[in-house]
Each structure stands twice: as C-alpha cells, then as structure tokens.
Write a protein that holds these residues in place. Structure first.
Motif, PDB file in Angstrom:
ATOM      1  N   UNK A 207       0.815  -1.219   0.000  1.00  0.00           N
ATOM      2  CA  UNK A 207       0.000   0.000   0.000  1.00  0.00           C
ATOM      3  C   UNK A 207       0.847   1.268   0.000  1.00  0.00           C
ATOM      4  N   UNK A 208       2.130   1.153   0.342  1.00  0.00           N
ATOM      5  CA  UNK A 208       3.003   2.332   0.416  1.00  0.00           C
ATOM      6  C   UNK A 208       4.227   2.084  -0.471  1.00  0.00           C
ATOM      7  N   UNK A 209       4.021   2.212  -1.792  1.00  0.00           N
ATOM      8  CA  UNK A 209       5.048   1.819  -2.746  1.00  0.00           C
ATOM      9  C   UNK A 209       6.333   2.628  -2.606  1.00  0.00           C
ATOM     10  N   UNK A 210       6.230   3.932  -2.479  1.00  0.00           N
ATOM     11  CA  UNK A 210       7.431   4.769  -2.435  1.00  0.00           C
ATOM     12  C   UNK A 210       8.267   4.470  -1.199  1.00  0.00           C
ATOM     13  N   UNK A 211       7.598   4.390  -0.066  1.00  0.00           N
ATOM     14  CA  UNK A 211       8.309   4.091   1.176  1.00  0.00           C
ATOM     15  C   UNK A 211       8.916   2.693   1.119  1.00  0.00           C
ATOM     16  N   UNK A 212       8.139   1.742   0.596  1.00  0.00           N
ATOM     17  CA  UNK A 212       8.633   0.371   0.488  1.00  0.00           C
ATOM     18  C   UNK A 212       9.852   0.302  -0.426  1.00  0.00           C
ATOM     19  N   UNK A 213       9.816   1.036  -1.534  1.00  0.00           N
ATOM     20  CA  UNK A 213      10.947   1.022  -2.463  1.00  0.00           C
ATOM     21  C   UNK A 213      12.179   1.656  -1.829  1.00  0.00           C
ATOM     22  N   UNK A 214      11.990   2.752  -1.118  1.00  0.00           N
ATOM     23  CA  UNK A 214      13.117   3.416  -0.454  1.00  0.00           C
ATOM     24  C   UNK A 214      13.797   2.483   0.536  1.00  0.00           C
ATOM     25  N   UNK A 255       9.487 -13.192   8.092  1.00  0.00           N
ATOM     26  CA  UNK A 255       9.168 -13.252   9.521  1.00  0.00           C
ATOM     27  C   UNK A 255       8.994 -11.862  10.122  1.00  0.00           C
ATOM     28  N   UNK A 256       9.642 -10.846   9.547  1.00  0.00           N
ATOM     29  CA  UNK A 256       9.446  -9.482  10.045  1.00  0.00           C
ATOM     30  C   UNK A 256       7.984  -9.068   9.910  1.00  0.00           C
ATOM     31  N   UNK A 257       7.361  -9.477   8.810  1.00  0.00           N
ATOM     32  CA  UNK A 257       5.946  -9.168   8.625  1.00  0.00           C
ATOM     33  C   UNK A 257       5.085  -9.937   9.620  1.00  0.00           C
ATOM     34  N   UNK A 258       5.419 -11.205   9.851  1.00  0.00           N
ATOM     35  CA  UNK A 258       4.623 -12.016  10.784  1.00  0.00           C
ATOM     36  C   UNK A 258       4.628 -11.407  12.177  1.00  0.00           C
ATOM     37  N   UNK A 259       5.791 -10.914  12.609  1.00  0.00           N
ATOM     38  CA  UNK A 259       5.863 -10.269  13.917  1.00  0.00           C
ATOM     39  C   UNK A 259       5.084  -8.948  13.919  1.00  0.00           C
ATOM     40  N   UNK A 260       5.216  -8.167  12.846  1.00  0.00           N
ATOM     41  CA  UNK A 260       4.500  -6.894  12.762  1.00  0.00           C
ATOM     42  C   UNK A 260       2.996  -7.107  12.770  1.00  0.00           C
ATOM     43  N   UNK A 261       2.539  -8.142  12.070  1.00  0.00           N
ATOM     44  CA  UNK A 261       1.115  -8.456  12.027  1.00  0.00           C
ATOM     45  C   UNK A 261       0.615  -8.913  13.397  1.00  0.00           C
ATOM     46  N   UNK A 262       1.402  -9.729  14.056  1.00  0.00           N
ATOM     47  CA  UNK A 262       0.996 -10.265  15.358  1.00  0.00           C
ATOM     48  C   UNK A 262       0.837  -9.160  16.386  1.00  0.00           C
ATOM     49  N   UNK A 263       1.719  -8.164  16.370  1.00  0.00           N
ATOM     50  CA  UNK A 263       1.696  -7.110  17.378  1.00  0.00           C
ATOM     51  C   UNK A 263       1.224  -5.771  16.822  1.00  0.00           C
ATOM     52  N   UNK A 264       0.654  -5.795  15.596  1.00  0.00           N
ATOM     53  CA  UNK A 264       0.093  -4.603  14.972  1.00  0.00           C
ATOM     54  C   UNK A 264       1.106  -3.445  14.935  1.00  0.00           C
ATOM     55  N   UNK A 265       2.313  -3.769  14.488  1.00  0.00           N
ATOM     56  CA  UNK A 265       3.380  -2.770  14.372  1.00  0.00           C
ATOM     57  C   UNK A 265       3.554  -2.418  12.886  1.00  0.00           C
ATOM     58  N   UNK A 266       2.573  -1.650  12.351  1.00  0.00           N
ATOM     59  CA  UNK A 266       2.558  -1.212  10.955  1.00  0.00           C
ATOM     60  C   UNK A 266       2.794  -2.383   9.976  1.00  0.00           C
ATOM     61  N   UNK A 267       1.958  -3.413  10.036  1.00  0.00           N
ATOM     62  CA  UNK A 267       2.170  -4.579   9.173  1.00  0.00           C
ATOM     63  C   UNK A 267       2.096  -4.260   7.681  1.00  0.00           C
ATOM     64  N   UNK A 268       1.274  -3.260   7.293  1.00  0.00           N
ATOM     65  CA  UNK A 268       1.170  -2.918   5.876  1.00  0.00           C
ATOM     66  C   UNK A 268       2.499  -2.406   5.334  1.00  0.00           C
ATOM     67  N   UNK A 269       3.180  -1.587   6.138  1.00  0.00           N
ATOM     68  CA  UNK A 269       4.470  -1.043   5.709  1.00  0.00           C
ATOM     69  C   UNK A 269       5.511  -2.154   5.585  1.00  0.00           C
ATOM     70  N   UNK A 270       5.525  -3.068   6.549  1.00  0.00           N
ATOM     71  CA  UNK A 270       6.491  -4.160   6.528  1.00  0.00           C
ATOM     72  C   UNK A 270       6.183  -5.105   5.368  1.00  0.00           C
ATOM     73  N   UNK A 271       4.903  -5.370   5.105  1.00  0.00           N
ATOM     74  CA  UNK A 271       4.529  -6.211   3.978  1.00  0.00           C
ATOM     75  C   UNK A 271       5.030  -5.615   2.672  1.00  0.00           C
TER      76      UNK A 271
END
Length: 293
Positions: A207-214, A255-271
């Motif tokens: 959902x955040x292409x520019x940030x993800x690319x950076x 696994x970084x996404x799995x942890x972010x999703x589990x604890x709601x730590x900006x999972x969309x950005x990590x994904x």
C-alpha cells in the motif's frame, strides 16, 4: 556466465513461482505450520546433515558467523537512525534492516552458487540470525519480553548449532543411520522455504510503494555496502567472501511481517518492504552473482 547465473536462479524462481501460483489458485497453504516445521525440524536437520558431511575449516566457519554479527550490528545502527530521520516508527522498520531473508533465499542461492561449502557457510550466517531473530523480533515488534533465556532454550536450532560445532571441532561424523535420517528430513527445508516465500509474495499487499521502495533499496544496497566493509575487516576471501556478501544483500525476511502483524506494528508497511525488496532482489542477486562468479 549468463547461463551459469541462470542455473543458480532458475530453481529459486521456479519454487517461488509454484508457491505463488498455488496461493493464487486458492489452494490451502498453512504458512505458520510450514514455518514452524522448517525452523524447528527441517533447519536443524539440514545443519547437522551438511556440517557433518562437508569438509570445512572451523576457523572460516567462525569467521563467517562473526561477519554475520558485525553486519547485523552495523545494519542495526542504520535501522535506528534512518527511520528516525525520516519521521517513521523505528521499531517498525528496524527489524527489516537487521534481519534479511538469509533462509528462504540466502541458503538456496549460496548452495547453487558455491556448492556444499557455500551452503555450510551460509548456514553459519543463518544460525546466528535465527537465534537472535525470534527474541529480538518479538521484542521490537511487541515491546514485550520474548520469554528470555527460557524461550531461547526451547529452540531446537540452538542445540543443532551446538552439536554441529562439536562435529566440526572434533572432525566427527554422524552414524550412518542418523546421517541418512537428517539428510532426508533436512532435504525438505530449502524447497519448503521457497514455496513459503512464493505464497507470502502472493498474499501480502503493498500500500506504500514509495516508502517500500526506499527501504528496500536501503536494505539491499546498505547490506551490500556493510558486507563489503566487513569482509575487508575480516580479510575474507573465496567462498566465505561470496557467501557473506550474498547473505548481507538479501531482501527483507518474511518473519518481520509475521511479527509486525501479530503485534500490529505497521504490518502494511512491513509487507510492502517484503514484497518490493524480494522483487528487487530477483534483479540484484543475478547482478551480484555476475560480479562474484
């Protein structure tokens, strides 16, 4: 050379594509179960199988593990500073700097590029990050204690590391029955890792292409630069140098996404970072192999 590089990347792309297609077709795939199976059973057996059968210098093995520690510490410094300067949540982005995908992608690439010796050294890198990833990743994502020493002692990979180092140190080999068993079980690890990677790429949404690319460029490019610094500091050459550089330049671990999703730590950005950095790595890894091979 192009043919050689394609031979390295083709199995990686094929397995990931099968996982992607499987998930896209709507077939069931229990990512959590497969991940636990790989981490708790497959990876320890793979370590024992490889490290008890390959002839490798213990000093080089330890130097590769030390290189992993240095790379992780330097990348942690970048991960603590850069998000803060950009006004982002440090605890959401820091794990992606420190913990690249040295398992799902790193192990097969090192195996196909450098053979069994490359896989053995890549496992040294993988072992260090595996032991650190779960407690550190959970603490960073959730802000809670990850079980401390008790949780660490429950990780089968820890005992596989101790036994593997003992085998290397004493130049021992496993009994034939044990060696054949761990070789068979460990053989499932890399294919399952790549299938899981493909499934994850299909399921994750960006959902955040520019940030993800950076951050993807910072993860891969920064990792490579740090890896170059570390191999020079430790005077690594040959296969060890290649393995450290490849593992350092891997994309963001799932696994970084799995942890972010589990604890709601900006999972969309990590994904987004997982998907974009992995896609980017399909171009950067061949370029890196073209330089190394």
């Amino acid at each position: 050379m192009i043919t050689e590089i394609f031979a390295v990347m083709a199995p990686v792309l094929a397995c990931a594509a099968i996982g992607y297609g499987w998930a896209r077709s709507g077939q069931r795939f229990d990512t959590d179960f497969i991940s636990r199976l790989v981490l708790n059973i497959g990876a320890p057996c793979l370590m024992l199988s490889v490290l008890s059968s390959v002839s490798i210098d213990l000093h080089t093995f330890k130097q590769t593990a030390l290189a992993c520690v240095l790379v992780a510490l330097l990348m942690a410094g970048f991960g603590a500073v850069i998000p803060r300067l950009l006004g982002h949540d440090v605890r959401a982005y820091l794990p992606s700097f420190v913990f690249p995908n040295v398992g799902n992608m790193g192990l097969p690439v090192c195996l196909l590029a450098f053979g069994q010796e490359g896989l053995a050294l890549a496992l040294a890198f993988f072992m260090v990050l595996s032991v650190a990833h779960f407690p550190a990743g959970i603490v960073l994502a959730g802000g809670k204690q990850a079980g401390g020493l008790t949780a660490l002692l429950k990780m089968p990979v820890l005992y596989a590391i101790v036994l593997a180092l003992l085998l290397l140190w004493q130049n021992w080999t496993l009994p034939a029955a044990v060696q054949n068993s761990v070789k068979l079980i460990g053989g499932m690890t890399i294919p399952l890792m790549l299938l899981t990677l493909g499934v994850s790429l299909q399921r994750l949404q960006v959902t955040q292409w520019r940030t993800a690319l950076l951050y993807s460029v910072l993860r891969i490019g920064g990792g490579l630069l740090v890896g170059l610094l570390v191999v020079e500091l430790l005077a690594l050459d040959g296969v060890a140098r290649g393995v450290v550089l490849i593992q350092s330049a891997m994309p963001v671990a799932v696994f970084n996404y799995l942890f972010a999703e589990r604890f709601n730590r900006q999972p969309e950005a990590v994904a987004g970072m997982v998907v974009v950095s992995t896609t980017l790595s399909f171009f950067t890894i061949p370029a890196l192999l073209l330089w190394l091979l």
